[in-house]
Design an enzyme around this catalytic site. Structure first.
Site: not given
Ligand SMILES: Cc1ncc(COP(=O)(O)O)c(C=O)c1O
Length: 402
Positions: A136, A221, A250
Site C-alpha cells: 500500500f 516506503d 504519518k
Molecule cells: C505504507 C504506506 N504508504 C503510504 C500511505 C499513504 O499515506 P497518506 O494516507 O498519508 O497519503 C500509507 C497510508 O496508510 C501507508 O501505510
C-alpha cells in the site's frame, strides 16, 4: 452549531464510514467523545500519533510557530523546514529531503524522481516499476496503481503504465521479473495495510542485490514503519539494507500532516527546478512540529522503550489467546502489531473492531483477517493493560456471538 455523527451523512462525501461516536479531545493515549465517554487509543490516528494526543512539547512547538509564521510556499524557504531536513539527513543515509503533505505525495515524488533519474541516465526504455502484492502506497492514481491491491486501483479508468507486481518475500519470483528495464522497486520494509507482514531479511537483501545488478533504484516506503515504530528510527536500520530513496509521513508529524522523501545527492539532482513541487510542502507549522517529534522520538529512551512495550502486548495477547483461541499469530514489530485471526474467525477482523469500540477501545484492522494496533510509542504500561483488558472483553463478545 450543533454537529453530530448524523451530520456526516448529510454533508460529507460517503467514501468513509466513521464510527458512531465523534471524538472531541485527546490526551496521551486516551480520547473522549462528545458525550464525555473515554476511550483507550490503540489506533494512534492510523500509526500517526507517535507521541499520543496533544503531547505538551508538540503543542508548545505548534503554538510558538503559530505566532511567528504560518505559510510561505516554496517561493521562499523557512527555518523549521531547513532544521528538520538537516536533522533527517543527519539521522539517516540521505543527503537530501523533499517535503510533501502526506504519504501518498511523498511516494508520488519518489516514483516521479525514479522515472526521471532513469530517463536521464539510461533513456526511455528503462521505465518498469516493480512493487509487491498487498503493498500500500497511497491513493493518488500513480501510488494506488503501484500499490498491490486491485480493489483500490480498479474502476478509475486507464492506469499509469509499466507497473508490475510480484509476491512479497518471494525472491525467486522477483528475480524473474526484474531486468535492466526496471527503473525502480518500491516496497514497504514491513507491510502495514496488507496485513502486518514482516519481510524476510534475506529477501530484502536479495532485492537490494538485484536492484544493484540491474541499476534499479530501491525505494522503501516507510510511511507506516518509520519514525520509531519498529524500535528503530526507520525500519531499514534494523534490516541492514539501505534504500536509495525513502519516504516518510504519518508519525513524522506526530499528528500534523507532513510527508518527506529522502534520497542521496546524486539521485536528487534529477529533480531540477520546476520538475516537481507542492504549495504546502515544507510548511513552517508542519516542520516545526515534526522537528520536535523527531527530537523526542530519536532518543534511546523512546526507541529502546518500544521493545519492552511490544513484549508486554505480546505477553498479554498470548494470555487472551490461551483463553479464547482466536489468533493464529501475533505479528509485526514494535508498536505496529497485528493479531492474525485463525481459520475459525477468518474474515471477521471488523467484528473485533466493532466490539472493541463497544468496550471503549480504538483499534484498527489490516485487511479482513488482522486486528492492528499502532499506538503511541510512549503509551504508558497502565494504558496497555487497561486497553487489553477492554480488548479481552471484546474478544469474549465476538466468541460468544459466534
Ligand atoms: C505504507 C504506506 N504508504 C503510504 C500511505 C499513504 O499515506 P497518506 O494516507 O498519508 O497519503 C500509507 C497510508 O496508510 C501507508 O501505510
Amino acid at each position: 452549531m450543533n454537529v453530530t455523527r448524523a451530520t456526516f451523512d448529510e454533508v460529507m462525501v460517503p467514501n468513509y464510514n466513521p464510527a458512531a461516536m465523534v471524538p472531541v479531545r485527546g490526551e496521551g493515549s486516551r480520547v473522549w467523545d462528545q458525550n464525555g465517554v473515554e476511550y483507550v487509543d490503540f489506533a494512534g490516528g492510523i500509526a500517526v500519533n507517535v507521541l499520543g494526543h496533544c503531547h505538551p512539547e508538540l503543542v508548545k512547538a505548534l503554538n510558538e510557530q503559530g505566532s511567528k509564521l504560518w505559510h510561505l510556499s516554496n517561493v521562499f524557504t523557512n527555518e523549521p523546514a531547513l532544521r528538520l531536513a538537516t536533522k533527517l539527513t543527519d539521522a539517516t543515509f540521505a543527503d537530501r529531503v523533499y517535503f510533501a503533505n502526506s504519504g501518498a505525495e511523498a511516494n508520488e515524488a519518489a516514483l516521479k524522481l525514479a522515472r526521471r533519474w532513469a530517463l536521464d541516465k539510461f533513456g526511455e526504455e528503462k521505465d518498469q516499476i516493480i512493487a509487491f502484492n498487498k503493498g500500500f502506497h497511497g491513493r493518488t492514481f500513480f501510488t494506488v496503481t503501484v500499490g498491490g491491491q486491485a480493489a483500490y486501483s480498479d474502476g478509475f479508468g486507464p492506469k499509469p503504465g509499466a507497473v508490475e507486481h510480484c509476491e512479497y518475500n518471494n525472491l525467486e519470483a522477483f528475480e524473474k521479473l526484474i531486468s535492466d528495464k526496471t527503473c525502480a522497486v518500491m516496497m514497504e520494509p514491513l507491510q502495514g495495510e496488507g496485513g502486518i507482514i514482516s519481510p524476510d531479511p534475506e529477501f530484502v537483501k536479495g532485492v537490494r542485490e538485484l536492484c544493484d545488478k540491474h541499476n534499479a533504484l530501491l525505494i522503501f516506503d516507510e510511511v507506516q514503519s518509520g519514525v520509531g515504530r519498529t524500535g528503530h528510527l526507520y525500519a531499514y536500520m534494523g534490516l541492514g539494507v539501505t534504500p536509495d530513496i525513502l519516504t516518510s509521513a504519518k508519525s513524522l508529524g506526530g499528528g500534523f500532516p507532513v510527508g518527506a522523501m529522502l534520497t542521496t545527492t546524486a539521485i536528487a539532482e534529477h529533480l531540477k527546478p520546476g520538475t516537481h513541487g507542492s504549495t504546502y510542502g515544507g510548511n513552517p507549522l508542519a516542520c516545526a512540529v515534526a522537528e520536535k517529534a523527531l527530537d523526542i522520538v530519536n532518543t534511546p529512551e523512546v526507541l529502546n522503550g518500544v521493545e519492552a512495550k511490544e513484549a508486554l502486548y505480546r505477553e498479554l495477547l498470548g494470555k487472551i489467546n490461551d483463553k479464547y483461541h482466536v489468533f493464529e499469530e501475533i505479528r509485526g514489530k514494535g508498536m505496529l502489531l497485528g493479531c492474525a485471526l485463525n481459520k475459525d474467525y477468518e474474515g471477521r477482523a471488523r467484528d473485533f473492531l466493532v466490539e472493541s469500540a463497544n468496550q471503549h477501545l480504538m483499534v484498527l484492522i489490516a485487511g479482513a483477517n488482522v486486528v492492528r494496533f499502532a499506538p503511541s510509542l510512549i503509551i504508558p504500561e497502565e494504558d496497555i493493560r487497561e486497553g487489553l483488558a477492554r480488548f479481552e472483553r471484546a474478544v469474549a463478545a465476538v466468541v460468544e456471538a459466534k
